[in-house]
Write a protein that holds these residues in place. Structure first.
Motif, PDB file in Angstrom:
ATOM      1  N   ALA A  63       0.833  -1.201   0.000  1.00 46.52           N
ATOM      2  CA  ALA A  63       0.000   0.000   0.000  1.00 46.52           C
ATOM      3  C   ALA A  63       0.867   1.250   0.000  1.00 46.52           C
ATOM      4  O   ALA A  63       0.565   2.238  -0.691  1.00 46.52           O
ATOM      5  N   TYR A  64       1.950   1.223   0.763  1.00 46.35           N
ATOM      6  CA  TYR A  64       2.873   2.360   0.796  1.00 46.35           C
ATOM      7  C   TYR A  64       3.498   2.575  -0.581  1.00 46.35           C
ATOM      8  O   TYR A  64       3.552   3.709  -1.086  1.00 46.35           O
ATOM      9  N   LYS A  66       2.450   1.653  -3.545  1.00 46.31           N
ATOM     10  CA  LYS A  66       1.455   2.114  -4.515  1.00 46.31           C
ATOM     11  C   LYS A  66       1.114   3.582  -4.288  1.00 46.31           C
ATOM     12  O   LYS A  66       0.986   4.364  -5.242  1.00 46.31           O
ATOM     13  N   ASP A  67       0.962   3.976  -3.033  1.00 44.44           N
ATOM     14  CA  ASP A  67       0.589   5.351  -2.722  1.00 44.44           C
ATOM     15  C   ASP A  67       1.643   6.337  -3.176  1.00 44.44           C
ATOM     16  O   ASP A  67       1.319   7.467  -3.564  1.00 44.44           O
ATOM     17  N   HIS A  68       2.912   5.933  -3.127  1.00 48.88           N
ATOM     18  CA  HIS A  68       3.992   6.837  -3.509  1.00 48.88           C
ATOM     19  C   HIS A  68       4.417   6.656  -4.965  1.00 48.88           C
ATOM     20  O   HIS A  68       5.426   7.256  -5.385  1.00 48.88           O
ATOM     21  N   ALA A  69       3.679   5.841  -5.701  1.00 44.82           N
ATOM     22  CA  ALA A  69       3.924   5.660  -7.138  1.00 44.82           C
ATOM     23  C   ALA A  69       5.350   5.207  -7.424  1.00 44.82           C
ATOM     24  O   ALA A  69       6.008   5.672  -8.364  1.00 44.82           O
ATOM     25  N   ARG A 308       3.938   7.362   5.567  1.00 43.31           N
ATOM     26  CA  ARG A 308       2.717   8.086   5.204  1.00 43.31           C
ATOM     27  C   ARG A 308       2.020   7.374   4.054  1.00 43.31           C
ATOM     28  O   ARG A 308       2.653   7.003   3.066  1.00 43.31           O
ATOM     29  N   ILE A 309       0.729   7.197   4.186  1.00 42.40           N
ATOM     30  CA  ILE A 309      -0.099   6.623   3.136  1.00 42.40           C
ATOM     31  C   ILE A 309      -1.350   7.477   3.003  1.00 42.40           C
ATOM     32  O   ILE A 309      -2.001   7.800   4.007  1.00 42.40           O
ATOM     33  N   GLY A 310      -1.692   7.866   1.783  1.00 48.87           N
ATOM     34  CA  GLY A 310      -2.877   8.692   1.565  1.00 48.87           C
ATOM     35  C   GLY A 310      -2.797  10.036   2.240  1.00 48.87           C
ATOM     36  O   GLY A 310      -3.823  10.605   2.646  1.00 48.87           O
ATOM     37  N   GLY A 311      -1.574  10.568   2.379  1.00 46.00           N
ATOM     38  CA  GLY A 311      -1.404  11.865   3.003  1.00 46.00           C
ATOM     39  C   GLY A 311      -1.438  11.835   4.514  1.00 46.00           C
ATOM     40  O   GLY A 311      -1.270  12.880   5.156  1.00 46.00           O
ATOM     41  N   GLN A 312      -1.635  10.664   5.100  1.00 50.96           N
ATOM     42  CA  GLN A 312      -1.722  10.537   6.546  1.00 50.96           C
ATOM     43  C   GLN A 312      -0.493   9.812   7.091  1.00 50.96           C
ATOM     44  O   GLN A 312      -0.028   8.837   6.504  1.00 50.96           O
TER      45      GLN A 312
END
Length: 433
Positions: A63-64, A66-69, A308-312
């Motif tokens: 998830a991390y 993917k979130d940071h591309a 941080r994931i999704g800005g959180q």
């Protein structure tokens, strides 16, 4: 009753954990026996993997990423298990990282084809060994770290000697604390040597770094050194691009440690400015976590708000769960406050801290947390455990947490996968050689 799964190599009591005197079983049949490390059947000591914790760690790290591309090619040297590496690929990993030619051979033989060899391999002889291996895998995509003109020349010569080799990608390594070019000038010299030697099956494929070797005992100094390495790496990328043109795909790979957040922070802008460049992390031990060096590392990650994931901002220390355990029996109670357990240096590492007693079991049941117990030292086959009280008996089973997955797993031929009730429901073969 016949086993549902009867494939894989035959395993017998030469392997830790397998019940003495039991008839050999195919690897895939072990899970059907429903053995438990504390039920008196399995031979101790053994090492186990909490499958539920491992799955959650995979989901969280993916998830991390993917979130940071960015992509990830987890380091296979931690488990050296084809099944585990395949699981990470299935979960979305871009590829797999290996540390040497033998590890590459294991994964290529198992069917994996996209590898990063995150290390220098030596000189002319090593280059020929690598060529000999890759000749058998024409569809392989291998990218190798290079930090010297000498290695460039050795690889060039090996690839010129034969016509049956797949393309080889060379990654100019920048470094601090271990291998890698120490300056942009040195990196530029390596780059020019690669470009001069380039051919259809031998060419520059990107830039590499390993930030973990820059770590020191001082947390502030560690971040300063890592950030400086990322600045040098980010500065080198446009210099490389200017030499090769805008269209060639490039890899930028770092993040082989728990400091992957500093890698993303330091390299994201440079990669975003280069549409043909892909950032690939390599962290592998984080999927296993531990009760030692990674516990401390994730505490540091949380202290700097790096996960941080999704800005959180998320607590990595709470999100990731230690998945590895070593199990051993109490062999002796020679004096008050001391237990000798049947687990030692042949079963667990101490390079990053001693094992930690977690829970106590007796006659097939969990008595509770082993609070207050402490491992004082290890011999080759014994652990000296300081006891908090006198409610410990000969034959009790102790569940230990470990520190540093890489140097613990390499002592074991089988990693037993446990369900939440600590039943062995699968077994992973390792290939440490």
């Amino acid at each position: 009753m016949s086993d549902l799964h009867t494939t894989g190599p035959l395993i017998d009591d030469r392997i830790r954990g397998f019940p003495p005197g039991h008839a050999p079983l195919p690897l895939d049949a072990i899970g059907g026996r429903r053995w438990k490390p504390y039920d008196g059947v399995m031979a101790l000591p053994l090492i186990s993997l909490d499958r539920q914790a491992f799955a959650k760690n995979i989901a969280l790290m993916m998830a991390y990423v993917k979130d940071h591309a960015v992509e990830i090619a987890p380091h296979a040297k931690t488990p050296m298990s084809v099944a585990v590496s395949d699981a990470l690929i299935a979960a979305g990993a871009w590829g797999t990282t290996v540390a040497d030619i033998r590890q590459a051979a294991v994964l290529l033989k198992a069917g994996q084809r996209r590898l990063i060899l995150a290390n220098e391999i030596g000189g002319t002889a090593a280059a020929r060994r690598l060529a000999s291996l890759l000749a058998g895998y024409p569809d392989a995509e291998l990218h190798i770290f290079v930090d010297s003109v000498a290695l460039v020349e050795a690889l060039r010569a090996a690839w010129q000697e034969r016509q049956d080799l797949p393309p080889l990608g060379l990654l100019v390594e920048l470094g601090a604390g271990r291998a890698g070019a120490r300056s942009l000038e040195a990196a530029g010299n390596i780059l020019e040597a690669i470009l001069t030697a380039e051919a259809a099956r031998f060419r520059l494929s990107g830039i590499a770094a390993y930030e973990g070797a820059a770590a020191t005992a001082d947390a502030t100094e560690t971040l300063h050194r890592i950030d400086a390495l990322m600045v040098m790496t980010a500065t080198f990328l446009p210099q490389v691009r200017a030499r090769i043109g805008p269209e060639r795909p490039l890899l930028l790979t770092a993040g082989g440690s728990v400091f992957f957040d500093r890698v993303v922070a330091g390299l994201a802008a440079a990669v975003a400015a280069d549409p043909a460049c892909r950032l690939v992390l390599r962290s592998g031990a984080i999927f296993f976590h531990d009760h030692g060096v990674y516990e401390r590392g994730l505490a540091g990650l949380d202290a700097r708000g790096g996960f941080r994931i999704g800005g959180q901002t998320i607590s990595a220390g709470q999100g990731f769960r230690p998945a590895l355990r070593v199990w051993a029996e109490v062999l002796s109670l020679p004096e008050p406050g001391l237990a000798i357990c049947g687990m030692g240096l042949r079963d667990a590492a101490i390079d990053q801290g001693l094992p930690r007693p977690l829970a106590l079991y007796r006659e097939g049941a969990r008595l509770g947390d082993f609070a207050g117990a402490e491992v004082l030292r290890l011999n080759d086959q014994h652990a000296f455990v300081q006891l908090p009280g006198d409610d410990v008996r000969i034959g009790d089973v102790v569940e230990f947490g470990i520190s540093h997955p890489c140097t613990c797993l390499d002592r074991h031929a089988i990693l037993y996968g446990l369900d939440p009730d600590h039943t062995a429901t699968t077994a992973y073969l390792t290939s440490f050689g």
